[in-house]
Every structure is written in C-alpha cells, then in structure tokens.
Design an enzyme around this catalytic site. Sequence first.
Site, PDB file in Angstrom:
ATOM      1  CB  ALA A 134     -11.671  17.637  33.779  1.00  0.00           C
ATOM      2  CG  ASP A 168      -3.346  16.560  43.322  1.00  0.00           C
ATOM      3  OD1 ASP A 168      -4.343  16.735  42.591  1.00  0.00           O
ATOM      4  OD2 ASP A 168      -3.446  16.318  44.541  1.00  0.00           O
ATOM      5  CE1 TYR A 184      -9.888  13.652  37.394  1.00  0.00           C
ATOM      6  CE2 TYR A 184      -8.351  13.550  39.237  1.00  0.00           C
ATOM      7  CZ  TYR A 184      -9.022  14.281  38.281  1.00  0.00           C
ATOM      8  OH  TYR A 184      -8.831  15.637  38.201  1.00  0.00           O
TER       9      TYR A 184
END
Length: 313
Positions: A78, A120, A143
């Site tokens: 990521a 989240d 993001y």
Amino acid sequence: MSRSNGAGLAVLVPGGGGQLGRDLVAVGDALGDRVEVVAPSSAELDITEPGAVVEAVADLAAGAAQAGRRAVVVNAAAYTAVDAAEENEEAAFAVNADGPRVLAAVCSSRGVPLVHVSTDYVFSGDAARPYEPGDPLGPRSAYGRTKVAGEDAVLGSGALAWVVRTAWLYGASGRNFVNTMIELESTRDTLSVVDDQVGSPTYSADLARGLLELAGRIATGQGPRSTVLHYTNSGETTWCGLARAVFSELGADPQRVRPCATEEFPRPAPRPTYSVLSTASWTEAGLPSPRPWRDALTAFFADVRAQDSTARR
C-alpha cells in the site's frame, strides 16, 4: 491459525517489507510447518506490473500444489503516506487501486483466493458509533479515495476475495505513531498530541494472526459470507490517550503528554474525527475476538523487550 484447517497453507504477501508484512512472516514462522509465508518487498514484487504478478502467483500456486498446501494471497502492499498522497494522488492510485486490480485479476484467473487489507480512511469520520462494513463510504482524503478504488477493484474482479479494513496500525518495525512516541519520550520534556480524533490502535502482530486465521479458513472453503470485514484491537481512545499509554509503558509520567486540538496541527490531508471500526463482522464470522487495544500495547512492549534480549545474546 486453528488446527482444524487441515492441510498446510502457502501465503504470498506482496508488501512484505512493511510492518504488517514482516509480522505476517514472523507469525507464519511461529506456526511452523503449518504455514509457509513468502513476503517479497514492494521492490521485489511491484503489484502494478502484470507480468511480475502473474509470475509470482503462478509460482505460489505451483509450489503449493507440489507441497500439498493451499495457496492464498494476502495483499499488504500500500501507499500509506497520507499527506503526500494529497499532491501525489496518481502515485497513490497506482499502488492502492491499480495494483490490487492487477493482483485480483491474476488471482481470479489462477483460482487463488485473495485477502486485501484496507483502512478506516474509506469513511468520512463523522459517525457517532463504530462503523460497520456496510456503512456508506465517504473518504475525505486522496489516500482514502485510492483505498476505496482498490476495494472496488478487488470486490468487482470476480476473484474469490475478501477486504479486511483496519486502523491505527503500529508494529515493531517501520515508522508509526507508537514508535514515534517512544523516540520523543526520550528527547522531549513535554509534547502536545491531538485529543479530538478517536480510533482503535491496532498491533500489527495481532492483525497478522487474524489474517492468517482468515486465510486458513478461506483456503479450506470456510471463508466468511461477508466479503468485507473489520479487524482492530477492541476499544477506543484518542491519539493523546495512546501517547499517554505509551509513556506509561515506558515508566514515564503520562501527564507529560498534553492534549491539543486538531486545528493546532494542520495537515495537508484531513483526518477522520471518529474512525472506530466495529469488529462484529469479524467475530460473527467465527473468527477469534480481537483483544483490547490496551492489552495489545502491553504485549507489544513485551515482544519488543523479548526481541531485544534475544538480539543481545
């Protein structure tokens, strides 16, 4: 991973150089012959390169078949530089969306299950209760937008795939909030930390154990019906509360950490005010309940001390 999972497991972990990837390797090693984890770093396996992904997944499937294991991919790769993504959204999109799309397509063609780790930050952060997997998404940062795109790519690929969202991740390796607080405790008399953002700190070793348990169940056809799950350590706190807990673990006065408001430390990317994730989907799937975040933090310090003691021998 429960022993009921039968045959051994072969797991490919793109992004193996990060804190989660390293913990997946460590947890896999602790499980012995039951699990083999191959965790190439992003430099060793670029998931945005189709040819490299095809070769890596093919090698995984062939090696697993030869060894009598079941193959699963757990994607830990990521782009996590939240602030940098505001000016480099294209670069973040390549890793967080295009990469998972390539990985999912190859897994689909090879019949290899995929577990994709998300965040989240896909939510707006203005909820009044913990977020459930099916709640509306509303990312407020570049993001977050790229991670939503990655989830969509994985779940729409036709692959046998699950998305696991987590939050406030920290581990022994790499830069993270807990390690930063450990450093600052020794160099600052006092420090101010945001006290109006609420979330659930999550020890990456705990997440790694949970992901391997999930992978084992998926490999034996016992995967959860829900394809989106949440995993964090249980409970909630603020960044200030977490920093004070770190100081307490270090034997330092937690009152040296002073609460402040988000507005006092403006950042390029907006942070969720409230991003607690409900783990009901995880436990309802019959997976082991995550332990409280405070207990996990204590375990983190014990693990670090044990590693340091071993390294000194």
